[in-house]
Each structure stands twice: as C-alpha cells, then as structure tokens.
Design a protein around this motif. Structure first.
Motif, mmCIF file in Angstrom:
data_model
loop_
_atom_site.group_PDB
_atom_site.id
_atom_site.type_symbol
_atom_site.label_atom_id
_atom_site.label_comp_id
_atom_site.label_asym_id
_atom_site.label_seq_id
_atom_site.Cartn_x
_atom_site.Cartn_y
_atom_site.Cartn_z
ATOM 1 N N THR B 46 0.668 -1.257 0.120
ATOM 2 C CA THR B 46 -0.015 0.056 -0.233
ATOM 3 C C THR B 46 0.643 1.056 -0.233
ATOM 4 O O THR B 46 2.234 0.901 0.382
ATOM 5 C CB THR B 46 -0.865 0.063 1.217
ATOM 6 O OG1 THR B 46 -0.562 -0.272 2.345
ATOM 7 C CG2 THR B 46 -1.912 -1.108 1.228
ATOM 8 N N PHE B 47 0.153 2.464 -0.498
ATOM 9 C CA PHE B 47 1.075 3.474 -0.883
ATOM 10 C C PHE B 47 -0.236 5.043 -0.291
ATOM 11 O O PHE B 47 -1.051 4.639 -0.925
ATOM 12 C CB PHE B 47 1.827 3.155 -2.188
ATOM 13 C CG PHE B 47 1.571 3.583 -2.864
ATOM 14 C CD1 PHE B 47 0.917 5.165 -3.831
ATOM 15 C CD2 PHE B 47 0.681 2.209 -3.474
ATOM 16 C CE1 PHE B 47 -0.450 4.663 -4.937
ATOM 17 C CE2 PHE B 47 -0.023 2.122 -4.910
ATOM 18 C CZ PHE B 47 -0.441 3.246 -5.497
ATOM 19 N N ALA B 77 -4.525 10.720 -6.952
ATOM 20 C CA ALA B 77 -4.134 12.247 -6.789
ATOM 21 C C ALA B 77 -3.519 13.003 -5.106
ATOM 22 O O ALA B 77 -3.860 11.253 -4.019
ATOM 23 C CB ALA B 77 -6.280 13.510 -6.505
ATOM 24 N N PRO B 78 -3.310 13.889 -4.927
ATOM 25 C CA PRO B 78 -2.337 14.702 -3.730
ATOM 26 C C PRO B 78 -3.229 13.796 -2.440
ATOM 27 O O PRO B 78 -4.453 13.548 -2.411
ATOM 28 C CB PRO B 78 -2.833 15.682 -3.454
ATOM 29 C CG PRO B 78 -2.716 16.052 -5.271
ATOM 30 C CD PRO B 78 -2.917 15.044 -5.347
ATOM 31 N N GLY B 79 -2.756 12.799 -1.291
ATOM 32 C CA GLY B 79 -3.317 12.027 -0.725
ATOM 33 C C GLY B 79 -4.567 11.657 -0.623
ATOM 34 O O GLY B 79 -4.457 10.484 0.295
ATOM 35 N N GLU B 80 -4.208 10.563 -1.872
ATOM 36 C CA GLU B 80 -4.395 9.236 -2.187
ATOM 37 C C GLU B 80 -4.109 7.871 -1.662
ATOM 38 O O GLU B 80 -2.706 8.028 -2.256
ATOM 39 C CB GLU B 80 -5.293 9.211 -3.424
ATOM 40 C CG GLU B 80 -6.935 8.337 -4.094
ATOM 41 C CD GLU B 80 -6.842 8.492 -5.176
ATOM 42 O OE1 GLU B 80 -6.705 9.329 -5.942
ATOM 43 O OE2 GLU B 80 -7.470 7.749 -5.711
ATOM 44 N N THR B 81 -4.904 7.064 -1.756
ATOM 45 C CA THR B 81 -3.984 5.728 -1.382
ATOM 46 C C THR B 81 -4.081 4.661 -2.436
ATOM 47 O O THR B 81 -5.229 4.694 -3.015
ATOM 48 C CB THR B 81 -4.623 4.919 0.027
ATOM 49 O OG1 THR B 81 -5.758 5.021 0.157
ATOM 50 C CG2 THR B 81 -4.196 6.084 1.239
ATOM 51 N N GLY B 82 -3.463 3.855 -2.047
ATOM 52 C CA GLY B 82 -3.309 2.663 -3.532
ATOM 53 C C GLY B 82 -2.333 1.561 -3.064
ATOM 54 O O GLY B 82 -2.000 1.397 -2.092
ATOM 55 N N THR B 83 -3.045 0.444 -3.830
ATOM 56 C CA THR B 83 -2.541 -0.831 -3.905
ATOM 57 C C THR B 83 -1.601 -1.663 -4.926
ATOM 58 O O THR B 83 -2.502 -1.569 -5.500
ATOM 59 C CB THR B 83 -3.017 -1.597 -2.940
ATOM 60 O OG1 THR B 83 -3.599 -1.651 -1.969
ATOM 61 C CG2 THR B 83 -3.029 -3.660 -2.171
#
Lengths: 138, 218
Positions: B46-47, B77-83
């Motif tokens: 995750t990031f 987008a800024p502040g958004e998380t992903g995996t």
C-alpha cells in the motif's frame, strides 16, 4: 558594453559546461560493460566455446516454444519436477551449461543455474550475461 | 548582475537535481513462509501520495514471470492511497525466494521504487543431490544422496526402489525420521544407464509422498 556581455556569456557557458561534462562522463561510464557477477559469462566468451556449450533456457515454456537458442534445453522452476528428467537425459556431461532468461532484470537463469549446481551436483554451469536479449542484439 | 547569473545557473542545473518521491510506501519489503502445497502467495503493497500533485504509475516490472503485479488504477491524487498486488505462483520452486517489482512513475527525476518480496518455501524433506551420475568407464564407486527432514517435522523413509537393477539403491538410516542416506552403486559403467530411484515416505499421513531421484551412467 559588448565586451562585458561577451565575458558574462562566456562565464555562463563555462558554468554550463561543468554539469555537461559530469553528465557526459556519467553516460560513458553507464555505457561501459557491466562487470560480471560470479558465475556469469559474456556472449562473446560462450561463442568462443563453440560446440562445447549446451544452452539451457530458463524462460517459460511458451517463450521457449516461440523461439530459443540453437539446441537449447528447456529447464525452468515453474515446471522443474517435470522438466528435470528429460533435461538429465539430454545433458552431455562433457559440455558446459550456459543458462539464459530474458535479460534485463530477470532472475530465472541465476535461480536455475543455482539449482543445477546444488541439486544436480553439476559444477560446470554459467549464466549468460544479458540473457536472450543479448543474443538478439537488443 | 550576480542575481541574474545565479538565476541562469539554477536554471541550468535544475534538471539534473532528482525530484523527491511523492509516493510513500507502508511496507515495501515483505517476508513470508509457506509450503509448496500453498502453490502461491499474494502480497499487498500500500502507498499514499504525500505530494501536492497527482502521480501516475507508468510501469510495474517484476523480476520473474512467476510474479504478476496488479494495480487498480494508474493515477493517484494528492492524499489518495493505492495498493500494488503481487501474485507469486510457486511452480516447483523450493527454499528461499527473492522477487522484486519495479514501480515507475511520472515524477520527474524520481528513480523507480523497488518492492521486495521474500518467501521461504519449506519442503518437509530436503534432498541433495537429486542426481548421481558416472561417466562411462569411470570407476563405479557408490555415490550418495542426503535426505534431511526439517527440524520438528519428522519424515520417515519407508523404502527406496530403483527402476534399473543395474543401478541398485540402498537406504541407510542415520537417524530415523530425521536423516537418511541413499547410496547408489552401478553394476559397472561400461554402458549408458538410466535409473529412477523412488523414495517412499510416510508424509503427509493422508497421502504419503514419493520423491523421484535420478541416477545415470552417461
């Protein structure tokens, strides 16, 4: 006035030259041949060995079936248990094994070479630097 | 004047300065322990985009065809998380495995991030070597294969059977359930021979496994 402008221009050019020289030197160093890791061999050396080389293809079966180096035997970790018996049957103990995978960051050739040395106790095994891409001249 | 020169200099040098990565990874190096029966593993990386601009992931490159990286979408987008999900299929791999996934983004000057996946695939019985061979004409001395059970997981060898009577195999128990030696001695090495040595175990109890070793006169 013009002389002063030229002096300033020359000064800026000299300043710009410094990072350009550093960058150029970096590029030249980058283009230099990477050193060999333990157990690796360059394509030119393997070619010099001629008929004494037995190529071993550590890529997937699909890639092997599409194209492979002349006379290469298929042996990969995906199907090791299935492929190892025909590999041993075909293997000529007088030849030097050179294992390759795609090239670039692929690690399959090193893994297969390590298993050949450790599990099959065959010591005369190398990994082709640059892999199949090197053979294709990419 | 000096200020103008300074601005020129900064403008010239600016492209050579690497940018600061905007993706912050929670756990970029992960380790697991599994058995061959698990067949594979999924690791989740995750990031978060901690920067002020959107970041697009332009490439995911695994070090092995056995590892498939996957991403739900590309731009964050800024502040958004992903995996990033990495699926590693074991195939016939055993022992310590080290795979990497290189993540490239559109951030100017930022080097690719390398995600690290280490899996120890335990086999209850390790055998070395799995092949014994002789060259034709070589003295036909006995050659051995060591069988070692993993600590705390006894594996008993019930029998060894050779497919070729000219390559007979003998089982020597060093310590029952823990350590054994299979010894193969060819009748002679005058001609090519092919043999398979079947090692019959009591593990696992519900479907005892048979390992196949190889013997050759080449």
């Amino acid at each position: 006035m013009i002389a002063r402008l030229l002096r300033q221009l020359a000064f800026v050019l000299v300043l710009a030259l410094a990072p350009a020289l550093v960058s150029g030197a970096w590029q030249l160093a980058w283009k230099k041949e990477e050193p060999l890791a333990p157990g690796e061999v360059r394509l030119a050396t393997a070619r010099e060995w001629g008929d004494k080389v037995q190529w071993v293809d550590a890529r997937s079966r699909a890639k092997y079936e599409r194209t492979h180096l002349p006379g290469a035997l298929l042996l990969n970790e995906d199907e090791w248990d299935t492929l190892v018996k025909p590999f041993i049957d075909e293997w000529d103990s007088d030849k030097t094994l050179v294992v390759y995978c795609d090239g670039g960051t692929c690690d399959a050739s090193h893994a297969v070479a390590a298993r050949i040395r450790k599990e099959l106790s065959i010591p005369d095994v190398y990994v082709l630097k640059g892999g199949f891409a090197e053979w294709e001249g990419k | 004047m000096h200020f103008r020169l300074f601005v020129c200099l900064v403008a010239l040098l600016l492209p050579t300065v690497p940018g600061r990565a905007q993706l912050k990874w929670d756990n970029p190096a992960q380790q697991f322990q599994r058995t061959p029966a698990d067949e594979g593993i999924e690791a989740f990386y995750t990031f978060r985009n901690v920067g002020k601009l959107p970041v697009t992931i332009t490439g995911l490159r695994a070090s092995c065809g056995c590892t498939t990286p996957h991403l739900e979408k590309k731009t964050y987008a800024p502040g958004e998380t992903g995996t990033v999900t990495a699926r590693f299929v074991f195939g016939d791999r055993k022992g310590p495995q080290h795979k990497t996934i290189e993540v490239s983004t559109d951030e100017e000057g930022a080097p690719p991030v390398v995600l690290d996946l280490r899996v120890l695939i335990h086999d209850p019985l390790s055998i070395e070597p799995t092949l014994v061979y002789w060259k034709r004409g070589e003295p036909g001395e006995a050659k051995t294969m060591q069988l070692t059970a993993e600590a705390g997981q006894p594996v008993r060898i019930k029998n060894v059977i050779s497919s070729n009577p000219r390559l007979p195999a003998k089982l020597v128990t060093v310590k029952a359930g823990e350590s054994y030696v299979v010894s193969v001695k060819p009748a002679d090495t005058a001609q090519k021979e092919v043999g398979e040595i079947f090692v019959l175990t009591d593990f696992p109890a519900d479907a005892p496994r048979t390992y196949i070793l190889q013997a050759r006169v080449k």
